[in-house]
Design an enzyme around this catalytic site. Structure first.
Site, PDB file in Angstrom:
ATOM      1  N   ASP A  64       0.823  -1.203   0.000  1.00  0.00           N
ATOM      2  CA  ASP A  64       0.000   0.000   0.000  1.00  0.00           C
ATOM      3  C   ASP A  64       0.861   1.259   0.000  1.00  0.00           C
ATOM      4  O   ASP A  64       2.084   1.203   0.181  1.00  0.00           O
ATOM      5  CB  ASP A  64      -0.908   0.019   1.229  1.00  0.00           C
ATOM      6  N   TYR A 125       7.133  -9.744   6.723  1.00  0.00           N
ATOM      7  CA  TYR A 125       7.117  -8.302   6.948  1.00  0.00           C
ATOM      8  C   TYR A 125       7.707  -7.982   8.313  1.00  0.00           C
ATOM      9  O   TYR A 125       7.686  -8.811   9.227  1.00  0.00           O
ATOM     10  CB  TYR A 125       5.687  -7.759   6.915  1.00  0.00           C
TER      11      TYR A 125
END
Length: 285
Positions: A64, A125
């Site tokens: 994003d 992540y």
């Protein structure tokens, strides 16, 4: 999306990094917004002198706006003649053409059946946050979230352990029509470094939209004492979005690494990744 490379084309794997601060995410968008995909495709078109032809990238993780990547993977199918002509100098030419906040580190001919998205077996992540009373180190401000309450990392880890495994993460995902929210969370753990920065490692076979940042938001509520360690698990079990779960800001999040199986297992993984998952029925297995 087919895994078959068209006759006369070569599938090329790209390993890349970017600072997401000034990007509107990975994927190309309308209205001229700056994206990572757009920058790389434009640079590729320029250095290969491809005119109006754009060779579209497929990526492992569609990050994003504001999210960074250290170990992103993508692929592109190029005409064999073009690849043969530019292969040796392509990496250096891209380095000269790309903006400084995105780098391609390697370009290699991919093995048969490789798909940057569907071949992946895990994505890892890291989310970085500090509760330092004075705030964030100015040199880290674009990569570390400041939380202005003291955080109990042990309590956060206790809560995190209850979320690991295969679950329906609908409570932590932005709903997309027709898409499953069943995921296998392989790791969720937090460590405080000597500098006071807390790094959350989040690893799963795949993630649905906003999942990582929602999980971190729930754990921060536990860490600062606003909720108990059992609360994130209870939210998960209910299976619907809880307004108390905040989606934390994107700048603390970095895609660190993407994992792939051995070459001979790529085709099977691609097929498996496309199957819509369901959880076992109650009392089953």
């Amino acid at each position: 999306m087919s895994d078959e490379v068209q006759p006369g084309f070569v599938r090329v794997r790209l390993d890349l990094s970017y600072d997401g601060t000034e990007f509107s995410g990975w994927a190309k968008q309308a209205a001229g917004r700056r994206t990572v995909q757009g920058e790389i495709e434009d640079a590729l078109r320029t250095v290969t002198r491809s005119g109006e032809t754009t060779y579209e990238l497929t990526v492992a993780g569609r990050t994003d706006a504001g999210v960074h990547a250290r170990g992103q993977v993508a692929h592109v199918d190029l005409p064999g003649e073009l690849w043969a002509e530019h292969q040796e100098k392509l990496l250096k030419r891209l380095a000269g053409r790309l903006p400084k906040d995105v780098r391609v580190w390697s370009l290699t001919e991919a093995p048969s059946g490789f798909n940057a998205r569907f071949s992946a077996i895990w994505r890892r992540y890291a989310y970085r946050v500090t509760d330092n009373t004075g705030g964030v180190d100015p040199l880290l401000r674009s990569h570390v979230l400041w939380h202005d309450w003291p955080l109990d990392v042990d309590a956060m880890n206790e809560a995190a352990r209850r979320l690991v495994g295969e679950h329906d993460f609908a409570a932590y995902c932005k709903k997309r029509e027709g898409a499953t929210t069943i995921r296998t969370l392989q790791e969720l753990s937090l460590v405080r470094g000597d500098d006071g920065v807390i790094t959350a490692t989040v690893c799963a076979d795949a993630f649905c939209h906003n999942m990582v940042r929602s999980l971190i938001g729930a754990l921060l509520f536990v860490g600062d004492g606003h909720r108990g360690p059992d609360w994130p698990g209870k939210v998960l079990a209910v299976g619907v979005r809880d307004s108390a779960v905040h989606v934390v800001r994107p700048h603390g999040l970095t895609l660190e690494e993407v994992g792939y199986p051995a070459d001979e297992l790529l085709a099977a993984r691609n097929k498996e990744a496309r199957n819509k998952r369901t959880l076992p029925a109650a009392g089953c297995c």
